[in-house]
Design a protein around this motif. Structure first.
Motif, short mmCIF file in Angstrom:
data_model
loop_
_atom_site.label_atom_id
_atom_site.label_comp_id
_atom_site.label_asym_id
_atom_site.label_seq_id
_atom_site.Cartn_x
_atom_site.Cartn_y
_atom_site.Cartn_z
N PHE A 7 0.87 -1.16 0.00
CA PHE A 7 0.00 0.00 0.00
C PHE A 7 0.91 1.21 0.00
CE2 PHE A 7 -2.85 3.14 2.00
CZ PHE A 7 -3.97 2.96 1.21
N ASN A 8 0.47 2.32 -0.61
CA ASN A 8 1.32 3.49 -0.76
C ASN A 8 0.79 4.71 -0.02
OD1 ASN A 8 1.32 6.17 -2.69
ND2 ASN A 8 3.34 5.32 -2.33
N PHE A 9 1.69 5.44 0.61
CA PHE A 9 1.45 6.80 1.11
C PHE A 9 2.52 7.69 0.52
CE2 PHE A 9 -0.41 5.35 5.48
CZ PHE A 9 -1.68 5.25 4.95
N ASN A 10 2.13 8.82 -0.05
CA ASN A 10 3.10 9.83 -0.49
C ASN A 10 3.43 10.71 0.70
OD1 ASN A 10 2.56 8.73 -2.99
ND2 ASN A 10 2.42 10.69 -4.02
N VAL A 11 4.72 10.96 0.92
CA VAL A 11 5.14 11.71 2.10
C VAL A 11 5.95 12.94 1.71
CG1 VAL A 11 5.09 9.63 3.53
CG2 VAL A 11 7.23 10.31 2.46
N LEU A 12 5.84 13.97 2.54
CA LEU A 12 6.52 15.23 2.26
C LEU A 12 7.93 15.26 2.83
CD1 LEU A 12 5.86 17.87 0.84
CD2 LEU A 12 5.02 18.76 3.00
N ASP A 13 8.13 14.61 3.97
CA ASP A 13 9.44 14.59 4.64
C ASP A 13 9.77 13.13 4.94
OD1 ASP A 13 11.51 14.55 6.59
OD2 ASP A 13 10.93 16.54 7.31
N LEU A 14 10.58 12.51 4.11
CA LEU A 14 10.86 11.08 4.23
C LEU A 14 11.49 10.72 5.57
CD1 LEU A 14 10.78 8.29 2.95
CD2 LEU A 14 12.99 8.79 1.89
N ASP A 15 12.47 11.49 6.02
CA ASP A 15 13.13 11.18 7.29
C ASP A 15 12.15 11.23 8.46
OD1 ASP A 15 15.60 10.73 6.09
OD2 ASP A 15 16.21 12.82 6.32
N LEU A 42 11.49 5.62 -3.28
CA LEU A 42 10.49 4.74 -2.70
C LEU A 42 11.16 3.95 -1.58
CD1 LEU A 42 9.02 3.18 -5.98
CD2 LEU A 42 8.31 5.29 -4.83
N VAL A 43 10.52 3.91 -0.43
CA VAL A 43 11.01 3.10 0.68
C VAL A 43 9.85 2.21 1.12
CG1 VAL A 43 11.97 3.06 3.01
CG2 VAL A 43 12.61 4.90 1.43
N TYR A 44 10.10 0.90 1.10
CA TYR A 44 9.09 -0.07 1.50
C TYR A 44 9.36 -0.48 2.94
CZ TYR A 44 8.07 -0.35 -3.46
OH TYR A 44 7.73 -0.03 -4.75
N LEU A 45 8.33 -0.34 3.78
CA LEU A 45 8.45 -0.68 5.20
C LEU A 45 7.76 -2.00 5.48
CD1 LEU A 45 7.58 2.79 6.77
CD2 LEU A 45 9.83 1.88 6.14
N GLY A 46 8.40 -2.82 6.31
CA GLY A 46 7.83 -4.10 6.69
C GLY A 46 7.67 -4.22 8.19
N ILE A 49 6.93 -9.61 10.04
CA ILE A 49 6.10 -10.79 10.24
C ILE A 49 5.44 -11.22 8.92
CG2 ILE A 49 4.08 -11.73 11.46
CD1 ILE A 49 4.70 -9.59 13.65
N SER A 50 4.79 -10.27 8.27
CA SER A 50 4.07 -10.57 7.03
C SER A 50 4.88 -10.11 5.82
CB SER A 50 2.70 -9.89 7.04
OG SER A 50 2.86 -8.48 6.93
N ASP A 51 4.40 -10.47 4.63
CA ASP A 51 5.03 -10.03 3.39
C ASP A 51 4.52 -8.67 2.94
OD1 ASP A 51 6.49 -12.39 3.17
OD2 ASP A 51 4.94 -13.38 1.97
N PHE A 52 3.44 -8.19 3.54
CA PHE A 52 2.82 -6.92 3.15
C PHE A 52 3.75 -5.76 3.51
CE2 PHE A 52 0.08 -3.25 3.79
CZ PHE A 52 -0.73 -3.30 2.68
N THR A 53 3.84 -4.77 2.62
CA THR A 53 4.68 -3.61 2.89
C THR A 53 3.91 -2.32 2.69
OG1 THR A 53 5.55 -3.64 0.63
CG2 THR A 53 6.87 -4.74 2.33
N LEU A 54 4.36 -1.29 3.39
CA LEU A 54 3.87 0.07 3.20
C LEU A 54 4.93 0.81 2.39
CD1 LEU A 54 1.95 2.43 3.70
CD2 LEU A 54 3.15 2.83 5.88
N GLU A 55 4.55 1.27 1.23
CA GLU A 55 5.47 2.02 0.37
C GLU A 55 5.33 3.51 0.68
OE1 GLU A 55 5.46 3.59 -4.18
OE2 GLU A 55 4.86 1.51 -3.88
N LEU A 56 6.43 4.12 1.07
CA LEU A 56 6.47 5.57 1.24
C LEU A 56 7.10 6.14 -0.02
CD1 LEU A 56 7.71 5.93 4.93
CD2 LEU A 56 5.36 5.78 4.07
N THR A 57 6.38 7.02 -0.70
CA THR A 57 6.88 7.66 -1.91
C THR A 57 7.26 9.09 -1.58
OG1 THR A 57 5.53 6.30 -3.36
CG2 THR A 57 6.32 8.39 -4.26
N TYR A 58 8.51 9.42 -1.82
CA TYR A 58 9.02 10.77 -1.57
C TYR A 58 9.41 11.39 -2.91
CZ TYR A 58 12.30 14.43 -0.23
OH TYR A 58 12.95 15.62 -0.10
N LEU A 59 8.68 12.44 -3.30
CA LEU A 59 9.00 13.19 -4.51
C LEU A 59 9.90 14.34 -4.11
CD1 LEU A 59 5.41 13.25 -6.09
CD2 LEU A 59 7.25 11.59 -6.48
#
Length: 121
Positions: A7-15, A42-46, A49-59
């Motif tokens: 699943f993706n969230f676009n983020v303004l401040d990646l750090d 793109l940084v995928y967070l896990g 435990i599961s294979d599902f990841t949260l994708e953080l998109t930083y433009l």
């Protein structure tokens, strides 16, 4: 076969977002992709435990906050230590809505995305 991937969230401040997701939920980067021209990362967070990841998109050129509309969407997590996590999130000041009747609450990330916390079982 169809299986959830991410699943993706676009983020303004990646750090700031990486710190939030690690501190609040224990999510850590499992892979990254950087555009050849440096325009995005793109940084995928896990959860470990599961294979599902949260994708953080930083433009990299984005300066203004994202318009999330009425925020009628959310990501949800089952948690074993509900009361302890609720206390931690309360101390962090990130609880944005509680529904005691349903036994759930929501936290808000630095960009305003809502995350539902559901007790396991």
């Amino acid at each position: 076969m169809i299986k959830f991937n991410h699943f993706n969230f676009n983020v303004l401040d990646l750090d700031k977002s990486l710190k939030f997701y690690n501190d609040a939920l224990g999510l850590t980067p499992v892979r990254e992709k950087v555009a050849d021209d440096g325009s995005f990362k793109l940084v995928y967070l896990g959860d470990g435990i599961s294979d599902f990841t949260l994708e953080l998109t930083y433009l990299t050129d984005r300066k203004e906050p994202y318009n999330l509309g009425e925020c009628e969407f959310h990501l949800a997590f089952h948690v074993d230590e509900f009361d302890e996590l609720h206390k931690k999130h309360d101390e962090m000041g990130i609880i944005c809505f509680e529904n005691p009747g349903m036994g759930i609450y929501f936290i808000s990330d630095p960009d305003g995305y809502w995350i539902e916390i559901v007790p396991a079982g």
